[in-house]
Write an enzyme that holds these catalytic residues in place. Structure first.
Site, PDB file in Angstrom:
ATOM      1  N   ARG A  54       0.863  -1.184   0.000  1.00  0.00           N
ATOM      2  CA  ARG A  54       0.000   0.000   0.000  1.00  0.00           C
ATOM      3  C   ARG A  54       0.897   1.232   0.000  1.00  0.00           C
ATOM      4  O   ARG A  54       2.116   1.117   0.052  1.00  0.00           O
ATOM      5  CB  ARG A  54      -1.023   0.004   1.161  1.00  0.00           C
ATOM      6  N   GLY A  55       0.248   2.411  -0.095  1.00  0.00           N
ATOM      7  CA  GLY A  55       1.039   3.640  -0.251  1.00  0.00           C
ATOM      8  C   GLY A  55       1.225   3.902  -1.741  1.00  0.00           C
ATOM      9  O   GLY A  55       1.524   2.982  -2.518  1.00  0.00           O
ATOM     10  N   ALA A  56       1.044   5.168  -2.119  1.00  0.00           N
ATOM     11  CA  ALA A  56       0.959   5.499  -3.543  1.00  0.00           C
ATOM     12  C   ALA A  56       2.156   5.007  -4.370  1.00  0.00           C
ATOM     13  O   ALA A  56       1.989   4.386  -5.428  1.00  0.00           O
ATOM     14  CB  ALA A  56       0.812   7.012  -3.681  1.00  0.00           C
ATOM     15  N   ARG A  94      -7.616  -0.105  -6.819  1.00  0.00           N
ATOM     16  CA  ARG A  94      -7.804   0.997  -5.858  1.00  0.00           C
ATOM     17  C   ARG A  94      -7.901   2.309  -6.645  1.00  0.00           C
ATOM     18  O   ARG A  94      -7.086   2.545  -7.544  1.00  0.00           O
ATOM     19  CB  ARG A  94      -6.642   1.067  -4.842  1.00  0.00           C
ATOM     20  N   GLN A 207      -2.122   2.677   9.944  1.00  0.00           N
ATOM     21  CA  GLN A 207      -0.814   2.662   9.254  1.00  0.00           C
ATOM     22  C   GLN A 207       0.242   3.450  10.024  1.00  0.00           C
ATOM     23  O   GLN A 207       1.431   3.137   9.931  1.00  0.00           O
ATOM     24  CB  GLN A 207      -0.950   3.260   7.841  1.00  0.00           C
ATOM     25  N   ASP A 248      -1.668  10.770  -2.112  1.00  0.00           N
ATOM     26  CA  ASP A 248      -1.998   9.730  -3.102  1.00  0.00           C
ATOM     27  C   ASP A 248      -2.322  10.314  -4.463  1.00  0.00           C
ATOM     28  O   ASP A 248      -2.266   9.622  -5.473  1.00  0.00           O
ATOM     29  CB  ASP A 248      -3.156   8.878  -2.605  1.00  0.00           C
ATOM     30  N   ASN A 258      -5.067  12.653   0.518  1.00  0.00           N
ATOM     31  CA  ASN A 258      -4.223  11.786   1.347  1.00  0.00           C
ATOM     32  C   ASN A 258      -5.132  11.043   2.319  1.00  0.00           C
ATOM     33  O   ASN A 258      -6.352  11.245   2.345  1.00  0.00           O
ATOM     34  CB  ASN A 258      -3.152  12.607   2.087  1.00  0.00           C
ATOM     35  N   LYS A 259      -4.522  10.187   3.109  1.00  0.00           N
ATOM     36  CA  LYS A 259      -5.286   9.335   4.030  1.00  0.00           C
ATOM     37  C   LYS A 259      -6.283  10.145   4.847  1.00  0.00           C
ATOM     38  O   LYS A 259      -5.976  11.251   5.312  1.00  0.00           O
ATOM     39  CB  LYS A 259      -4.277   8.595   4.926  1.00  0.00           C
TER      40      LYS A 259
END
Ligand code: MRU
Length: 368
Positions: A54-56, A94, A207, A248, A258-259
């Site tokens: 995960r993570g862009a 995603r 996270q 992201d 972002n998150k």
């Protein structure tokens, strides 16, 4: 990054077997370090969707290698159609991180350069490696640029620890190496500048608490994990010198997805005069989108991520229900912080304001 003295990236080609890609399965962190093999494009798609990775940046790199795996599977007589389908399958995993579509499109464009299947496979392999290497190198450069900001604050504070708040995990686990938001932090720490990190827990998947804290602990960077709602209080009491987060997807006008929870931190930072930085490699810019709030697709995930939590109990990872049975839950994965709340963007090419003019001055090739 080093784990117990061994250098790791988050994704790599298996030694002595170029047909296998290896990843760290991040679902098991911080309690177990598990390496997983990806052999088919379906494995890569599942690893992205179910967040083994995960993570862009890492989503982009995994998509790049996923396209390479697809090229190994593609029938000779239907190669291009198979690759186009594989690209769609990966893109559908995603929606928010733009690096995913960017990496797939880069692969599709690259393999067009040859008509010969063996060459196409070779190109897909090289392109996947280039995407991964570039991601790591760009994050290293973000670290160098961001270091100047931390250095200046440290000087102003006469060497007292610089308190930095970060959200989610925009660390090396979210990229191929170094991280975006963490790269300046690691660079500062390694240069002997005193830093202390406030790590937002980042519910529902935690996270921050699970991944960022694990990274910082391994690197020896002083930090405290805080519950998601603590940041505002800390900022009011001058206990935060700066915020750095990842993203992201960032529009060319400077709006940042972002998150979930990032927006609230940016509002609090603005209200309390705390500088709010966003670190990103250029693969995270969306050069077509102008209005982030209206245009960026926000992922909604299953409610089980909100109602259950997992953790270590008697040496085993267990999952527990934390809400009343039967209460529904909503799970929005990301939010958009409008450009006006962002002090500056830290990119591989340098630091710029979060507006179209400043961004396009750094990236003039996207002016058209
Ligand atoms: O849902 P995730 O864990 O993929 O979300 C990650 C984040 O929101 C990070 O902060 C983000 O990717 C920016 S850094 C790559």
């Amino acid at each position: 990054m080093n784990i117990k003295g061994k250098h790791y990236r988050t994704i790599w080609v298996k030694k002595n077997d170029k047909r296998v890609i290896q990843i760290i399965d991040q679902r098991s962190l911080p309690h177990k370090f598990v390496v997983e093999n990806l052999k088919f494009v379906e494995d890569a798609a599942q690893a992205i969707k179910d967040m083994h990775v995960r993570g862009a940046g890492l989503i982009g790199a995994t998509a790049g290698y996923g396209m390479y795996l697809a090229s190994l599977q593609a029938p000779k007589n239907n190669f291009n159609a198979f690759m186009a389908r594989a690209g769609k399958q990966l893109k559908n995993t995603r929606p928010t991180a733009v690096n995913l579509a960017w990496a797939v499109d880069r692969q599709l464009n690259a393999i067009k350069q040859s008509k010969n299947i063996a060459d196409k496979i070779k190109i897909a392999f090289e392109t996947a490696n280039n995407i991964a290497d570039e991601d790591a190198e760009y994050c290293r450069m973000i670290g160098e640029h961001g270091l100047k900001i931390i250095k200046a604050i440290s000087r102003r504070k006469k060497g007292a620890p610089v308190n930095i708040l970060t959200h989610c995990n925009a660390g090396w686990l979210a990229f191929v190496d170094y991280g975006s938001a963490t790269a300046p932090i690691y660079a500062a720490h390694d240069a002997g500048i005193k830093v202390h990190i406030w790590v937002d827990e980042t519910r529902p998947r935690s996270q921050g608490a699970k991944l960022t804290a694990w990274e910082l602990l391994n690197h020896g960077v002083p930090h405290h994990i805080i519950a998601d709602n603590v940041g505002g209080h800390l900022m009011q009491h001058k206990m935060v010198d700066m915020c750095i987060v990842g993203t992201d997807r960032t529009t060319y006008t400077g709006d940042v997805a972002n998150k979930i929870g990032t927006y609230l931190k940016a509002l609090s930072a603005k209200a309390n005069g705390v500088p709010f930085y966003v670190a990103l490699p250029s693969s995270t810019f969306d050069w077509k989108m102008r209005d982030g709030v209206k245009e960026i697709p926000i992922e909604e995930r299953g409610s089980e991520e909100v109602v259950y939590m997992d953790g270590l109990h008697n040496g085993r990872v267990e999952k527990v229900l934390i809400t009343p049975k039967g209460s529904p839950a909503a799970n929005y994965g990301f939010d958009v912080t409008p450009a006006k709340y962002i002090t500056e963007l830290i990119t591989e090419r340098g630091i710029c304001k979060a507006n179209a003019k400043s961004i396009l001055n750094l990236y003039p090739e996207h002016k058209s």
